[in-house]
Design a protein around this motif. Sequence first.
Motif, PDB file in Angstrom:
ATOM      1  N   THR A   1       0.854  -1.182   0.000  1.00  0.00           N
ATOM      2  CA  THR A   1       0.000   0.000   0.000  1.00  0.00           C
ATOM      3  C   THR A   1       0.890   1.233   0.000  1.00  0.00           C
ATOM      4  O   THR A   1       2.049   1.181   0.425  1.00  0.00           O
ATOM      5  CB  THR A   1      -0.959   0.041   1.209  1.00  0.00           C
TER       6      THR A   1
ATOM      7  N   ASP B   1      -1.681   7.725  11.686  1.00  0.00           N
ATOM      8  CA  ASP B   1      -2.528   6.986  10.748  1.00  0.00           C
ATOM      9  C   ASP B   1      -2.929   5.605  11.262  1.00  0.00           C
ATOM     10  O   ASP B   1      -3.191   4.697  10.474  1.00  0.00           O
ATOM     11  CB  ASP B   1      -1.794   6.848   9.407  1.00  0.00           C
TER      12      ASP B   1
ATOM     13  N   GLY C   1      -4.266   6.931  -2.521  1.00  0.00           N
ATOM     14  CA  GLY C   1      -5.547   7.454  -2.046  1.00  0.00           C
ATOM     15  C   GLY C   1      -6.573   6.346  -1.909  1.00  0.00           C
ATOM     16  O   GLY C   1      -6.258   5.223  -1.500  1.00  0.00           O
ATOM     17  N   ASP C   2      -7.807   6.630  -2.298  1.00  0.00           N
ATOM     18  CA  ASP C   2      -8.886   5.653  -2.156  1.00  0.00           C
ATOM     19  C   ASP C   2      -8.789   4.473  -3.119  1.00  0.00           C
ATOM     20  O   ASP C   2      -9.484   3.472  -2.944  1.00  0.00           O
ATOM     21  CB  ASP C   2     -10.241   6.338  -2.323  1.00  0.00           C
ATOM     22  N   ALA C   3      -7.921   4.558  -4.124  1.00  0.00           N
ATOM     23  CA  ALA C   3      -7.752   3.437  -5.058  1.00  0.00           C
ATOM     24  C   ALA C   3      -7.242   2.187  -4.346  1.00  0.00           C
ATOM     25  O   ALA C   3      -7.444   1.072  -4.824  1.00  0.00           O
ATOM     26  CB  ALA C   3      -6.801   3.818  -6.185  1.00  0.00           C
TER      27      ALA C   3
ATOM     28  N   TRP D   1      -8.382   0.722  -1.794  1.00  0.00           N
ATOM     29  CA  TRP D   1      -9.499  -0.155  -1.409  1.00  0.00           C
ATOM     30  C   TRP D   1      -9.953  -1.013  -2.579  1.00  0.00           C
ATOM     31  O   TRP D   1     -10.253  -2.197  -2.402  1.00  0.00           O
ATOM     32  CB  TRP D   1     -10.659   0.670  -0.847  1.00  0.00           C
ATOM     33  N   ALA D   2      -9.979  -0.437  -3.774  1.00  0.00           N
ATOM     34  CA  ALA D   2     -10.367  -1.199  -4.968  1.00  0.00           C
ATOM     35  C   ALA D   2      -9.338  -2.281  -5.280  1.00  0.00           C
ATOM     36  O   ALA D   2      -9.698  -3.401  -5.657  1.00  0.00           O
ATOM     37  CB  ALA D   2     -10.534  -0.261  -6.157  1.00  0.00           C
TER      38      ALA D   2
ATOM     39  N   LEU E   1      -6.286   4.267   9.930  1.00  0.00           N
ATOM     40  CA  LEU E   1      -6.189   3.819   8.540  1.00  0.00           C
ATOM     41  C   LEU E   1      -5.489   2.460   8.476  1.00  0.00           C
ATOM     42  O   LEU E   1      -5.948   1.548   7.791  1.00  0.00           O
ATOM     43  CB  LEU E   1      -5.434   4.841   7.690  1.00  0.00           C
TER      44      LEU E   1
ATOM     45  N   SER F   1       0.477   5.712   0.339  1.00  0.00           N
ATOM     46  CA  SER F   1      -0.445   6.832   0.575  1.00  0.00           C
ATOM     47  C   SER F   1      -0.790   7.586  -0.704  1.00  0.00           C
ATOM     48  O   SER F   1      -1.868   8.159  -0.803  1.00  0.00           O
ATOM     49  CB  SER F   1       0.131   7.785   1.614  1.00  0.00           C
TER      50      SER F   1
ATOM     51  N   ARG G   1      -7.828  -0.250   9.557  1.00  0.00           N
ATOM     52  CA  ARG G   1      -8.842  -0.531   8.527  1.00  0.00           C
ATOM     53  C   ARG G   1      -8.254  -1.350   7.375  1.00  0.00           C
ATOM     54  O   ARG G   1      -8.896  -2.260   6.856  1.00  0.00           O
ATOM     55  CB  ARG G   1      -9.429   0.768   7.985  1.00  0.00           C
ATOM     56  N   LEU G   2      -7.016  -1.020   6.962  1.00  0.00           N
ATOM     57  CA  LEU G   2      -6.373  -1.752   5.868  1.00  0.00           C
ATOM     58  C   LEU G   2      -6.097  -3.202   6.274  1.00  0.00           C
ATOM     59  O   LEU G   2      -6.365  -4.135   5.501  1.00  0.00           O
ATOM     60  CB  LEU G   2      -5.073  -1.063   5.451  1.00  0.00           C
TER      61      LEU G   2
END
Length: 192
Positions: free
Chosen positions: A15, A46, A20-22, A24-25, A49, A17, A52-53
């Motif tokens: 991952t 963070d 961004g939101d990509a 999650w996809a 975050l 930073s 969550r990841l």
Amino acid sequence: MTSRPNTFPRRWFFTDSRLGDAVWAVIARLPNDVGVIVRVPSPKRDAALARRLVAACSRRGLIVLMAGPVTLAQRLGAHGAHLPEREARRGRNLRPKAGFYLTAAAHSRPALVRAERLGVDGVFLSPVFPTRSHPTARTLGPARFGLLTRGVNVPVLALGGMTPATLKRLAPLQPYGWGAIDAWLDNDEGPE
């Protein structure tokens, strides 16, 4: 933490930073045999975050390692930790229990040897090729990658600029596997 799968993955998504939101996809569509190394800019700032990841990967049944200290990986419920080269340099295998994965970053032969002595499950040697995440870094290229890994008795994975074309250039050297960031954005299977 979910139960640990039996095999150490050969393909990894890191991952970043800048995704961004990509991110999650990418996690949602990763094949089940791909591991994930979660990296966040600041583990303290963070932490939510990172949690969550790790949780998203665990729900998918993916092996997930947290970049940073072993204690952070344990606290977040990851399957293991990915040690930065400076952490591996300290020379202690901090594996808290059997079944906890431990990988390390390396950018040189001495770093590979230190990681091998630590008894890690794998070492990510980088940057092999030019990469968007470290555009000014000096790259190893296939010849130097091969020289650095010769005689090392730990699985070495290529990192940095990994694409289908660059993976083919490394094929004669038979790296254990590879890791990438951007390749997973461009292709569901990453470099093949």
